[in-house]
Design a protein around this motif. Structure first.
Motif, PDB file in Angstrom:
ATOM      1  N   MET A   1     -79.641   3.890  48.337  1.00  0.00           N
ATOM      2  CA  MET A   1     -80.296   3.792  49.652  1.00  0.00           C
ATOM      3  C   MET A   1     -81.006   5.112  49.935  1.00  0.00           C
ATOM      4  O   MET A   1     -80.385   6.171  49.877  1.00  0.00           O
ATOM      5  CB  MET A   1     -79.266   3.503  50.748  1.00  0.00           C
ATOM      6  N   ASN A   2     -82.317   5.082  50.253  1.00  0.00           N
ATOM      7  CA  ASN A   2     -83.050   6.307  50.512  1.00  0.00           C
ATOM      8  C   ASN A   2     -83.116   6.602  52.011  1.00  0.00           C
ATOM      9  O   ASN A   2     -82.603   5.848  52.825  1.00  0.00           O
ATOM     10  CB  ASN A   2     -84.454   6.238  49.894  1.00  0.00           C
ATOM     11  N   TYR A   3     -83.817   7.699  52.355  1.00  0.00           N
ATOM     12  CA  TYR A   3     -83.819   8.173  53.747  1.00  0.00           C
ATOM     13  C   TYR A   3     -84.533   7.194  54.690  1.00  0.00           C
ATOM     14  O   TYR A   3     -84.095   6.947  55.809  1.00  0.00           O
ATOM     15  CB  TYR A   3     -84.483   9.545  53.807  1.00  0.00           C
ATOM     16  N   SER A   4     -85.647   6.607  54.253  1.00  0.00           N
ATOM     17  CA  SER A   4     -86.369   5.658  55.109  1.00  0.00           C
ATOM     18  C   SER A   4     -85.528   4.426  55.378  1.00  0.00           C
ATOM     19  O   SER A   4     -85.555   3.850  56.474  1.00  0.00           O
ATOM     20  CB  SER A   4     -87.699   5.264  54.451  1.00  0.00           C
ATOM     21  N   THR A   5     -84.762   4.006  54.384  1.00  0.00           N
ATOM     22  CA  THR A   5     -83.868   2.856  54.584  1.00  0.00           C
ATOM     23  C   THR A   5     -82.804   3.182  55.619  1.00  0.00           C
ATOM     24  O   THR A   5     -82.434   2.353  56.451  1.00  0.00           O
ATOM     25  CB  THR A   5     -83.203   2.463  53.253  1.00  0.00           C
ATOM     26  N   LEU A   6     -82.294   4.421  55.579  1.00  0.00           N
ATOM     27  CA  LEU A   6     -81.287   4.849  56.558  1.00  0.00           C
ATOM     28  C   LEU A   6     -81.835   4.755  57.975  1.00  0.00           C
ATOM     29  O   LEU A   6     -81.181   4.240  58.882  1.00  0.00           O
ATOM     30  CB  LEU A   6     -80.851   6.285  56.261  1.00  0.00           C
ATOM     31  N   LYS A   7     -83.071   5.235  58.178  1.00  0.00           N
ATOM     32  CA  LYS A   7     -83.646   5.201  59.525  1.00  0.00           C
ATOM     33  C   LYS A   7     -83.828   3.765  60.010  1.00  0.00           C
ATOM     34  O   LYS A   7     -83.589   3.458  61.178  1.00  0.00           O
ATOM     35  CB  LYS A   7     -84.984   5.946  59.545  1.00  0.00           C
ATOM     36  N   LYS A   8     -84.238   2.880  59.114  1.00  0.00           N
ATOM     37  CA  LYS A   8     -84.376   1.474  59.517  1.00  0.00           C
ATOM     38  C   LYS A   8     -83.020   0.881  59.890  1.00  0.00           C
ATOM     39  O   LYS A   8     -82.903   0.118  60.856  1.00  0.00           O
ATOM     40  CB  LYS A   8     -85.004   0.674  58.378  1.00  0.00           C
ATOM     41  N   THR A   9     -81.995   1.234  59.130  1.00  0.00           N
ATOM     42  CA  THR A   9     -80.652   0.713  59.401  1.00  0.00           C
ATOM     43  C   THR A   9     -80.139   1.183  60.751  1.00  0.00           C
ATOM     44  O   THR A   9     -79.583   0.414  61.540  1.00  0.00           O
ATOM     45  CB  THR A   9     -79.681   1.152  58.292  1.00  0.00           C
ATOM     46  N   VAL A  10     -80.327   2.475  61.034  1.00  0.00           N
ATOM     47  CA  VAL A  10     -79.873   3.020  62.316  1.00  0.00           C
ATOM     48  C   VAL A  10     -80.616   2.379  63.474  1.00  0.00           C
ATOM     49  O   VAL A  10     -80.037   2.012  64.494  1.00  0.00           O
ATOM     50  CB  VAL A  10     -80.065   4.558  62.337  1.00  0.00           C
ATOM     51  N   PRO A  70     -73.996  11.125  52.945  1.00  0.00           N
ATOM     52  CA  PRO A  70     -74.156  12.590  52.844  1.00  0.00           C
ATOM     53  C   PRO A  70     -75.472  13.079  53.437  1.00  0.00           C
ATOM     54  O   PRO A  70     -75.974  14.133  53.046  1.00  0.00           O
ATOM     55  CB  PRO A  70     -74.102  12.828  51.334  1.00  0.00           C
ATOM     56  N   VAL A  71     -76.059  12.320  54.339  1.00  0.00           N
ATOM     57  CA  VAL A  71     -77.306  12.681  55.021  1.00  0.00           C
ATOM     58  C   VAL A  71     -77.159  12.365  56.497  1.00  0.00           C
ATOM     59  O   VAL A  71     -76.253  11.628  56.910  1.00  0.00           O
ATOM     60  CB  VAL A  71     -78.514  11.915  54.437  1.00  0.00           C
ATOM     61  N   ASN A  72     -78.074  12.906  57.309  1.00  0.00           N
ATOM     62  CA  ASN A  72     -78.108  12.625  58.753  1.00  0.00           C
ATOM     63  C   ASN A  72     -79.391  11.913  59.131  1.00  0.00           C
ATOM     64  O   ASN A  72     -80.443  12.155  58.534  1.00  0.00           O
ATOM     65  CB  ASN A  72     -77.990  13.918  59.558  1.00  0.00           C
ATOM     66  N   ALA A  73     -79.315  11.080  60.160  1.00  0.00           N
ATOM     67  CA  ALA A  73     -80.491  10.335  60.603  1.00  0.00           C
ATOM     68  C   ALA A  73     -81.567  11.246  61.165  1.00  0.00           C
ATOM     69  O   ALA A  73     -82.749  10.898  61.165  1.00  0.00           O
ATOM     70  CB  ALA A  73     -80.082   9.303  61.660  1.00  0.00           C
ATOM     71  N   THR A  74     -81.187  12.418  61.629  1.00  0.00           N
ATOM     72  CA  THR A  74     -82.169  13.339  62.199  1.00  0.00           C
ATOM     73  C   THR A  74     -82.912  14.123  61.131  1.00  0.00           C
ATOM     74  O   THR A  74     -83.783  14.946  61.447  1.00  0.00           O
ATOM     75  CB  THR A  74     -81.481  14.326  63.160  1.00  0.00           C
ATOM     76  N   GLY A  75     -82.591  13.913  59.856  1.00  0.00           N
ATOM     77  CA  GLY A  75     -83.324  14.550  58.771  1.00  0.00           C
ATOM     78  C   GLY A  75     -82.646  15.788  58.238  1.00  0.00           C
ATOM     79  O   GLY A  75     -81.489  16.068  58.530  1.00  0.00           O
ATOM     80  N   GLY A  76     -83.412  16.555  57.436  1.00  0.00           N
ATOM     81  CA  GLY A  76     -82.876  17.754  56.803  1.00  0.00           C
ATOM     82  C   GLY A  76     -82.922  17.637  55.291  1.00  0.00           C
ATOM     83  O   GLY A  76     -83.227  16.586  54.724  1.00  0.00           O
ATOM     84  N   SER A  77     -82.638  18.717  54.620  1.00  0.00           N
ATOM     85  CA  SER A  77     -82.704  18.739  53.154  1.00  0.00           C
ATOM     86  C   SER A  77     -81.528  17.985  52.537  1.00  0.00           C
ATOM     87  O   SER A  77     -80.480  17.824  53.150  1.00  0.00           O
ATOM     88  CB  SER A  77     -82.715  20.189  52.660  1.00  0.00           C
ATOM     89  N   ASN A  78     -81.707  17.532  51.284  1.00  0.00           N
ATOM     90  CA  ASN A  78     -80.673  16.805  50.565  1.00  0.00           C
ATOM     91  C   ASN A  78     -80.707  17.262  49.110  1.00  0.00           C
ATOM     92  O   ASN A  78     -81.770  17.308  48.482  1.00  0.00           O
ATOM     93  CB  ASN A  78     -80.913  15.291  50.662  1.00  0.00           C
ATOM     94  N   ASP A  79     -79.534  17.600  48.570  1.00  0.00           N
ATOM     95  CA  ASP A  79     -79.483  18.130  47.202  1.00  0.00           C
ATOM     96  C   ASP A  79     -79.684  17.056  46.140  1.00  0.00           C
ATOM     97  O   ASP A  79     -79.910  17.385  44.967  1.00  0.00           O
ATOM     98  CB  ASP A  79     -78.158  18.836  46.959  1.00  0.00           C
ATOM     99  N   TYR A  80     -79.567  15.773  46.536  1.00  0.00           N
ATOM    100  CA  TYR A  80     -79.721  14.670  45.586  1.00  0.00           C
ATOM    101  C   TYR A  80     -80.841  13.755  46.067  1.00  0.00           C
ATOM    102  O   TYR A  80     -81.111  13.652  47.278  1.00  0.00           O
ATOM    103  CB  TYR A  80     -78.417  13.880  45.453  1.00  0.00           C
ATOM    104  N   THR A  81     -81.490  13.084  45.132  1.00  0.00           N
ATOM    105  CA  THR A  81     -82.627  12.221  45.490  1.00  0.00           C
ATOM    106  C   THR A  81     -82.176  10.948  46.173  1.00  0.00           C
ATOM    107  O   THR A  81     -82.934  10.338  46.928  1.00  0.00           O
ATOM    108  CB  THR A  81     -83.440  11.860  44.240  1.00  0.00           C
ATOM    109  N   ASN A  82     -80.973  10.485  45.918  1.00  0.00           N
ATOM    110  CA  ASN A  82     -80.476   9.228  46.469  1.00  0.00           C
ATOM    111  C   ASN A  82     -79.066   9.431  47.021  1.00  0.00           C
ATOM    112  O   ASN A  82     -78.324  10.302  46.569  1.00  0.00           O
ATOM    113  CB  ASN A  82     -80.436   8.137  45.400  1.00  0.00           C
ATOM    114  N   TRP A  83     -78.734   8.631  48.009  1.00  0.00           N
ATOM    115  CA  TRP A  83     -77.372   8.653  48.532  1.00  0.00           C
ATOM    116  C   TRP A  83     -76.831   7.230  48.579  1.00  0.00           C
ATOM    117  O   TRP A  83     -77.595   6.255  48.629  1.00  0.00           O
ATOM    118  CB  TRP A  83     -77.312   9.287  49.910  1.00  0.00           C
TER     119      TRP A  83
END
Length: 453
Positions: A1-10, A70-83
């Protein structure tokens, strides 16, 4: 699941929560009945405005479970490409200090996962994936938002925000580019859990199932004070973070006879207290007492014979109009002379005054007119006006009062045509009494102005 998917889910989760809340709010109205022409509700309580926390249930315990990332909906850096979404769980203990604020302790545990699936070759920085088990203990302040409802007696929904601080313990493992799995080691070479400061910041919504039970939906972002949560310090000096979306049940501890402070609506409480039957009876009783006081005051002021002495203190009631009386309301017969067969007030008799007053009585006017007439007929005569007071009050006050009384007599005589230079004023205060100051009759006689020719 990538970051854009997370925002849609939230976003979808928030929309679902709001929809459920609207339905719940529309079905949570209370039935009312009419009593004494006042709309009263079946949910009124004995709690009083400004009655303190002791009249409410204030402690709650809760359990919850949900999804970690391991990520937040408000954004920020991530050490891995996918979570990857994983599981989390928790328990809470909250003390509600006011209807809009409480302090909450949380214990949480769970697992975090991530990988480099979208990286070239499926790895980056010699890392293919990681997995971290964690536990945390935090203390937060919880603020209920928009808790006052003008449409319903009790809220069906409470929105809340919270923030706090605590500690997180975690044990990461990782898979390298060649597929080998390792446990993260501390600087001393041990594989024990790592400890770090964590700052939780969250939002949520609470649905009232009953006065004691509630359903909580929430989302918390957790910010750690190090960069080893995912077993990789790739973006130094950045810090790792993780999130927890959850659903849970909360139970408020306490007697069924006490309302839950978390759901108190101050507007409804003030309405109930304003229209409380006992309070209205007290108000009516107070009105009756005020009326009795007003009637008593009017009785004290009543002067049926118009001699300037109220009936309460008039020892000689029904004196004829125009009769010169003393402080007890009795005629001063010695102060009259016969003029043409009729009794006329004699000049230079004492002028009496009411308690703590320097205002001339209307009954004194005939005597003062007689003095004025004599002084205007004998232009060489000089008179000293000697003011006195009874013994109530301080000596200094009585001295001023006796001077004011003498000046009142002087002012009357000057206004009637007597030259001011022929009138001398002296004040003696409470000295030289002519009667006993221990009795009211004596004090009445001592409140006077004497003429000295």
């Amino acid at each position: 699941m990538n970051y854009s998917t997370l925002k849609k889910t939230v976003a979808l989760s928030v929309a679902s929560v709001l929809a459920v809340g609207m339905v719940k709010a529309q079905t949570s109205t209370t039935t009312t009945s009419t009593t004494d022409s006042t709309m009263k509700t079946s949910e009124t309580t004995n709690a009083k405005v400004f009655g303190g926390r002791g009249q409410y249930k204030t402690f709650s315990i809760g359990i919850n479970g949900g999804v970690t990332a391991p990520v937040n909906a408000t954004g920020g850096s991530n050490d891995y490409t996918n979570w990857k979404a994983s599981y989390g769980y928790g328990a809470s203990l909250r003390w509600q200090l006011a209807h809009s604020f409480g302090i909450q302790g949380d214990f949480n545990g769970g697992r975090l996962k991530g990988n480099n699936q979208d990286a070239v070759g499926g790895f980056r920085d010699d890392r293919r994936s990681f997995q971290t088990d964690f536990y945390s203990g935090t203390i937060s302040g919880v603020v209920n938002v928009a808790t006052i409802d003008y449409l319903r007696r009790k809220n069906a929904i409470n929105f809340f925000v919270k923030a706090g601080a605590g500690l997180v313990w975690y044990n990461p493992t990782y898979v390298t580019a060649n597929g080998n799995s390792y446990a993260f080691q501390n600087s001393d070479g041990s594989n024990h859990y790592v400890k770090s400061l964590v700052i939780p910041v969250g939002v949520g919504v609470k649905f009232r199932l009953s006065d004691a039970w509630a359903l909580n939906l929430g989302y918390t972002e957790n910010f750690t004070d190090d960069d080893w949560l995912d077993a990789l310090q790739r973006g130094y000096p950045t810090k790792d973070k993780y999130s927890y979306g959850y659903a849970g049940l909360e139970w408020t501890i306490g007697s069924k006879s006490k309302p839950n402070l978390d759901w108190v609506n101050p507007v409804a409480m003030m309405y109930d207290e304003l229209y409380d039957a006992a309070l209205r009876q007290e108000v009516e009783a107070l009105k009756g007492r005020v009326t009795n006081v007003e009637n008593a005051v009017n009785d004290l002021k009543k002067d049926s014979d118009g001699d300037g002495v109220s009936d309460q203190f008039d020892k000689c009631p029904n004196t004829p109009a125009g009769t010169v009386v003393d402080g007890a309301g009795c005629p001063l017969k010695k102060d009259t002379v016969q003029v043409g067969g009729a009794a006329t007030p004699a000049a230079y008799t004492n002028i009496q005054f009411d308690f703590d007053s320097s205002v001339l009585r209307t009954s004194s006017y005939p005597t003062l007119d007689a003095v004025s007439s004599d002084l205007r007929a004998n232009t060489s005569k000089v008179v000293t006006l000697k003011g006195y007071a009874s013994s109530e009050g301080t000596a200094a006050h009585n001295m001023r009062l006796s001077k004011d009384r003498a000046n009142s007599v002087k002012t009357y005589l000057v206004n009637s045509g007597v030259e001011a230079r022929r009138l001398k004023v002296k004040a003696y205060g409470e000295t030289h009494p002519i009667a006993d100051n221990s009795t009211e009759e004596g004090r009445v006689q001592n409140r006077r102005v004497e003429f000295q020719q």
